[in-house]
Design a protein around this motif. Structure first.
Motif, PDB file in Angstrom:
ATOM      1  N   ARG A  33       0.892  -1.234   0.059  1.00 20.37           N
ATOM      2  CA  ARG A  33       0.027   0.056   0.073  1.00 20.37           C
ATOM      3  C   ARG A  33       0.688   1.225  -0.208  1.00 20.37           C
ATOM      4  O   ARG A  33       1.750   1.404   0.929  1.00 20.37           O
ATOM      5  CB  ARG A  33      -0.819   0.101   1.431  1.00 20.37           C
ATOM      6  N   GLU A 115       0.611  -6.847   3.180  1.00 17.01           N
ATOM      7  CA  GLU A 115      -0.733  -6.118   2.654  1.00 17.01           C
ATOM      8  C   GLU A 115      -1.362  -6.665   1.497  1.00 17.01           C
ATOM      9  O   GLU A 115      -0.919  -6.183   0.410  1.00 17.01           O
ATOM     10  CB  GLU A 115      -0.280  -4.784   2.531  1.00 17.01           C
ATOM     11  N   GLU A 117      -4.407  -6.513   0.756  1.00 10.49           N
ATOM     12  CA  GLU A 117      -5.601  -5.600   0.024  1.00 10.49           C
ATOM     13  C   GLU A 117      -4.781  -4.190  -0.202  1.00 10.49           C
ATOM     14  O   GLU A 117      -4.888  -3.249   0.596  1.00 10.49           O
ATOM     15  CB  GLU A 117      -6.604  -5.378   1.358  1.00 10.49           C
ATOM     16  N   SER A 143      -3.275  -6.771   6.178  1.00 14.93           N
ATOM     17  CA  SER A 143      -3.711  -5.757   5.044  1.00 14.93           C
ATOM     18  C   SER A 143      -3.969  -4.398   6.142  1.00 14.93           C
ATOM     19  O   SER A 143      -3.608  -3.338   5.643  1.00 14.93           O
ATOM     20  CB  SER A 143      -4.700  -6.032   4.446  1.00 14.93           C
ATOM     21  N   GLY A 144      -4.755  -4.555   7.288  1.00 13.10           N
ATOM     22  CA  GLY A 144      -5.102  -3.461   7.990  1.00 13.10           C
ATOM     23  C   GLY A 144      -4.285  -2.928   9.205  1.00 13.10           C
ATOM     24  O   GLY A 144      -4.513  -1.983   9.698  1.00 13.10           O
ATOM     25  N   SER A 147      -3.100   0.611   8.389  1.00 18.23           N
ATOM     26  CA  SER A 147      -4.158   1.215   8.276  1.00 18.23           C
ATOM     27  C   SER A 147      -5.062   1.727   9.654  1.00 18.23           C
ATOM     28  O   SER A 147      -5.461   2.741  10.057  1.00 18.23           O
ATOM     29  CB  SER A 147      -5.204   0.866   7.449  1.00 18.23           C
ATOM     30  N   GLU A 148      -4.718   1.023  10.629  1.00 22.15           N
ATOM     31  CA  GLU A 148      -5.252   1.094  11.988  1.00 22.15           C
ATOM     32  C   GLU A 148      -4.671   1.966  12.559  1.00 22.15           C
ATOM     33  O   GLU A 148      -5.010   2.820  13.577  1.00 22.15           O
ATOM     34  CB  GLU A 148      -5.314  -0.248  12.746  1.00 22.15           C
ATOM     35  N   TRP A 325      -9.965   3.891   5.219  1.00 23.98           N
ATOM     36  CA  TRP A 325     -10.704   3.181   6.040  1.00 23.98           C
ATOM     37  C   TRP A 325     -10.816   3.748   7.657  1.00 23.98           C
ATOM     38  O   TRP A 325      -9.900   4.400   8.086  1.00 23.98           O
ATOM     39  CB  TRP A 325      -9.662   1.713   6.438  1.00 23.98           C
ATOM     40  N   PRO A 326     -12.070   3.550   8.259  1.00 24.69           N
ATOM     41  CA  PRO A 326     -13.072   2.851   8.250  1.00 24.69           C
ATOM     42  C   PRO A 326     -14.297   3.588   7.523  1.00 24.69           C
ATOM     43  O   PRO A 326     -14.240   4.873   7.560  1.00 24.69           O
ATOM     44  CB  PRO A 326     -13.395   2.323   9.511  1.00 24.69           C
TER      45      PRO A 326
END
Length: 383
Positions: A33, A115, A117, A143-144, A147-148, A325-326
């Motif tokens: 990503r 990752e 996604e 993947s997250g 992002s988290e 996200w989210p």
């Protein structure tokens, strides 16, 4: 070097990522990503359309595999020191070069997060990756993970969000100066995007959305420009972007006159926006925000005209879209926290009458609720 954050902030982000890797029992992370790469190192490119991987080990080691055009890009925009280049060829699988690098780092038999996604990891490249690493190490979807971390913004990031919001407001002012009966949609887009560029902003993660007449009921960009009619409507959805941080806005403008249906739908949509902002509080699941939108719309008899989501996170995003996200939808358990940034869009589209009404803007979650980052109200404006 064009770093947009202090080196210590980037180092702190990597340290928090390593903590998460260790908690998940992972020895390293293979990132595809571009958002993750920018967040952790400052690396800024659209080269992720080709095979490109940033490795972060729990020992703090960072290394990038990319193509030759991105060598200097990485050197100039990031703090990455170890940059490996794979060479184009008819039967080249750069994932094997990645495996060789991982072997050099002692990753044989280790467990790595991937990752999956990611727009930077196509299905074809994903197959190449798994072929190259089969029997070498074990892979787990992570993947997250970054992002988290990205969803809660630092003070420096919020400064960029607020600047992006100023640019979005400037674009709205430009639209209001340009929208009128007979106006060409291309001129409106040029004025809006021009205001953002003149203010030092970036291209957004996806195209601005524009549509007059029945096209005002569409919430995706499509090719083909036209002129606004004498009695018409136009829906605009756009985002200010600064250092890749986004702040989105959305409006529908009746042209000539506002029809009674416009006024009715605007009342419902703005009531829904108030309800959503009341529901968006730290410590509460964000699914409650969608429930507030749905409740207000459904009680007004507009269930058939609303969507099944009413917004999403704003942050650093790269093409092909600025959605992060989210997302606000029923049952989403993610808990709102101070420092999160969201775009709230109260979309109503009546296919029977051909009328749309779509007010929306971005907000920052605070300790007690949320604050709008726009200087504009959501009052109904006619041109």
């Amino acid at each position: 070097m064009a770093l947009h954050f202090e080196r210590q902030e980037l180092a702190n982000r990597r340290a928090r990522t390593i903590e998460k890797l260790e908690k998940k029992g992972l020895d390293g992370l293979l990132m595809f990503r571009q958002e993750s790469m920018f967040y952790l190192t400052g690396y800024d490119t659209f080269g992720y359309v080709f095979f490109q991987c940033l490795y972060l080990g729990v020992d703090g080691r960072v290394a990038l595999i990319t193509r030759a055009p991105d060598l200097r890009q990485a050197q100039h925009t990031s703090d990455i020191e170890d940059i490996r280049i794979w060479v184009d060829g008819p039967n080249v699988n750069p994932a094997f070069q990645l495996r060789d690098m991982l072997a050099e780092f002692g990753c044989s038999g280790k467990k790595l997060g991937v990752e999956y996604e990611a727009y930077g990891l196509t299905a074809a490249n994903g197959k190449k990756l798994e072929t190259a690493l089969d029997g070498f190490c074990s892979l787990e979807d992570a993947s997250g993970l970054v992002s988290e971390l990205r969803v809660v913004k630092s003070a420096a990031e919020l400064d960029y969000i607020r600047k992006a919001a100023e640019l979005a407001d400037d674009a709205w002012d430009a639209a209001l100066d340009t929208v009128h009966a007979g106006a060409f949609e291309g001129d409106i887009l040029a004025a809006m995007q021009g205001a953002i560029f003149s203010g030092g902003g970036d291209y957004p993660g996806n195209e601005f959305i524009i549509g007059a007449g029945r096209d005002a009921l569409l919430c995706r960009y499509f090719t083909g420009r036209k002129h606004i009619g004498e009695t018409d409507q136009i829906t605009l959805e756009w985002a200010g972007a600064y250092r890749h941080y986004h702040a989105a806005m959305m409006r529908t403008i009746p042209v000539g006159k506002a029809l009674p249906r416009h006024i009715e739908m605007h009342k419902v949509a703005t009531d829904a926006l108030v309800a959503c902002r009341e529901a968006l509080r730290p410590g509460e699941p964000i699914g409650k925000v969608f429930d507030a939108y749905a409740r207000v719309c459904d009680q007004a008899g507009m269930q058939a005209h609303r969507l099944n989501a009413c917004g999403y996170s704003m942050g650093t995003t790269f093409a092909p879209n600025w959605m992060d996200w989210p997302m606000f939808y029923h049952g989403n358990p993610v808990i709102a926290e101070p420092g999160m940034v969201f775009f709230l869009h109260m979309i109503l589209m009546d296919s029977e009458t051909g009328i749309a009404m779509c007010p929306g803007h971005s907000v920052i979650v605070t300790e007690t609720g949320n604050e709008s980052v726009s200087r504009h109200s959501v009052d109904l404006i006619t041109r």
